[in-house]
Design an enzyme around this catalytic site. Structure first.
Site, PDB file in Angstrom:
ATOM      1  N   GLU A 198       0.834  -1.216   0.000  1.00  0.00           N
ATOM      2  CA  GLU A 198       0.000   0.000   0.000  1.00  0.00           C
ATOM      3  C   GLU A 198       0.865   1.262   0.000  1.00  0.00           C
ATOM      4  O   GLU A 198       2.084   1.202   0.185  1.00  0.00           O
ATOM      5  CB  GLU A 198      -0.929  -0.001   1.211  1.00  0.00           C
ATOM      6  N   LYS A 216      -3.926  -1.713  14.272  1.00  0.00           N
ATOM      7  CA  LYS A 216      -3.122  -0.704  14.970  1.00  0.00           C
ATOM      8  C   LYS A 216      -3.584  -0.554  16.416  1.00  0.00           C
ATOM      9  O   LYS A 216      -4.768  -0.539  16.710  1.00  0.00           O
ATOM     10  CB  LYS A 216      -3.188   0.625  14.226  1.00  0.00           C
TER      11      LYS A 216
HETATM   12  N1  PSU Z   1      -0.277   0.694   8.609  1.00  0.00           N
HETATM   13  C1  PSU Z   1       0.780   1.460   8.961  1.00  0.00           C
HETATM   14  N2  PSU Z   1       0.703   2.799   8.721  1.00  0.00           N
HETATM   15  C2  PSU Z   1      -0.387   3.365   8.101  1.00  0.00           C
HETATM   16  C3  PSU Z   1      -1.502   2.554   7.732  1.00  0.00           C
HETATM   17  C4  PSU Z   1      -1.383   1.223   8.013  1.00  0.00           C
HETATM   18  O1  PSU Z   1       1.776   0.953   9.493  1.00  0.00           O
HETATM   19  O2  PSU Z   1      -0.396   4.569   7.856  1.00  0.00           O
HETATM   20  C5  PSU Z   1      -2.711   3.155   7.014  1.00  0.00           C
HETATM   21  C6  PSU Z   1      -3.292   2.084   6.088  1.00  0.00           C
HETATM   22  O3  PSU Z   1      -3.325   2.616   4.793  1.00  0.00           O
HETATM   23  C7  PSU Z   1      -4.692   1.836   6.608  1.00  0.00           C
HETATM   24  C8  PSU Z   1      -5.025   3.191   7.117  1.00  0.00           C
HETATM   25  O4  PSU Z   1      -5.578   1.361   5.646  1.00  0.00           O
HETATM   26  O5  PSU Z   1      -3.823   3.561   7.806  1.00  0.00           O
HETATM   27  C9  PSU Z   1      -6.272   3.190   7.990  1.00  0.00           C
HETATM   28  O6  PSU Z   1      -6.816   4.468   8.016  1.00  0.00           O
HETATM   29  P1  PSU Z   1      -8.269   4.716   8.627  1.00  0.00           P
HETATM   30  O7  PSU Z   1      -8.148   4.373  10.077  1.00  0.00           O
HETATM   31  O8  PSU Z   1      -8.532   6.181   8.384  1.00  0.00           O
HETATM   32  O9  PSU Z   1      -9.205   3.830   7.889  1.00  0.00           O
END
Ligand code: PSU
Ligand code: MN
Length: 307
Positions: free
Chosen positions: A24, A158
């Site tokens: 990604e 996360k």
């Molecule tokens: N994993 C990481 N760093 C990130 C992300 C994932 O180590 O920045 C990103 C991914 O792209 C994931 C996004 O899909 O954070 C999730 O964002 P949100 O909580 O706004 O859906």
């Protein structure tokens, strides 16, 4: 007609049924500061190659959907200030306005599926945020797992999220969460949380077999492959708990909401740990890239044998 621009190396590998790993790009544009982000992206690609697969970093550049980026394209994403963070909701806008966009897990999954890529590596997936009962903040990533046939190697969800609600949501959507060599859900910066993982697999070949079984039985959707951060690179769960608490309070006080929440919290946590969390983040992404490449190789082997 909007089409996908697939890099020659990736196209060749796909044609020959060789292993390909999607990566990604929100992690590059919004997940880490420059120049750590560009260095991380390059080492992740090298790690995928080292373990026998072709890397395909996915992003939108000048409105073009790209699968497989050049070095310069990675630098552009890592350096520019005007890169959109695109989940599925933002994709059509980014494309039709000729913008640059880093694709989140959800957008990357759906593009990977269209390109014919089955395995994808990231850091940590999005999930159900704490206080979601008030904010309704549930990452699009989870719905994408319900919709899209791609296996995603991550270090769990996360740690800034509500991990048990995230697990419940995935169960409702019929999404397998597989612990790689672990019975506990990894918590991103930490190798373990207190949450049990119902399914444990100990080899890439077993994971490939699960993928094949699931999809050949017509069970639609993605698979979460939870791969713990290496022990020597982790930050203890107890220590992170406090830091995350503070970061969440800061976010609330500053009125951060919507898609800014995750990048804000990641940056705050890094600041509060004097960069230790960033180091752990880079280590876990590399670790995921290696496993994803091995899973992709095992899956490609199954596919070739089936032909
Ligand atoms: N994993 C990481 N760093 C990130 C992300 C994932 O180590 O920045 C990103 C991914 O792209 C994931 C996004 O899909 O954070 C999730 O964002 P949100 O909580 O706004 O859906
Ligand atoms: Mn959100």
């Amino acid at each position: 007609m909007t089409s996908i621009d697939i890099h020659e190396d990736v196209l060749q590998a796909l044609k020959e049924n060789k292993a390909v790993v999607a990566l990604e790009s929100t992690i590059i544009s919004h997940g880490m500061p420059y120049p750590d982000n560009v260095e991380m992206a390059k080492s992740v690609e090298a790690m995928v190659r080292k373990h026998g697969a072709v890397p395909a970093t996915i992003a939108v550049l000048d409105g073009k959907v790209k699968v497989g980026l050049t070095h310069d394209e990675i630098v552009t994403l890592g350096k520019s200030q005007n890169v959109l963070k695109a989940s599925k909701r933002d994709l059509a806008y980014a494309i039709s306005h000729n913008l640059h966009a880093g694709t989140t897990v959800s957008a990357t999954m759906l593009i990977a599926e269209r390109a014919g890529i089955k395995v994808f590596a990231t850091g940590g997936i999005g999930g159900v945020h704490r206080n979601a009962e008030k904010t309704f903040d549930i990452s699009r990533d989870l719905e994408e797992f319900a919709d899209t046939n791609v296996a995603v190697v991550c270090a769990g969800a996360k740690a800034i999220l509500d991990l048990s609600l995230t697990m419940e949501y995935l169960e409702t959507k019929g999404v397998e969460v597989v612990g790689y060599k672990t019975d506990k859900l990894p918590a991103f910066y930490s190798s373990e949380s207190e949450i049990d993982i119902p399914q444990r697999l100990d080899a890439p070949e077993e994971i490939a077999a699960l993928m094949k079984t699931k999809w050949s039985f017509g069970l639609h959707g993605g698979i979460v492959i939870a791969n713990p951060v290496p022990k020597d690179k982790e930050i203890a769960y107890d220590k992170m708990r406090e830091v995350i608490h503070e970061a969440l309070a800061d976010a609330e006080q500053e009125g951060v909401h919507g898609k800014e929440v995750t990048p804000y919290l990641l940056a705050k946590v890094s600041e509060k740990t004097q960069g230790a969390s960033l180091k752990a983040n880079i280590a876990l992404v590399l670790n995921n890239a290696a496993l994803a490449a091995r899973v992709a190789a095992a899956y490609a082997k199954l596919e070739r044998e089936a032909k």
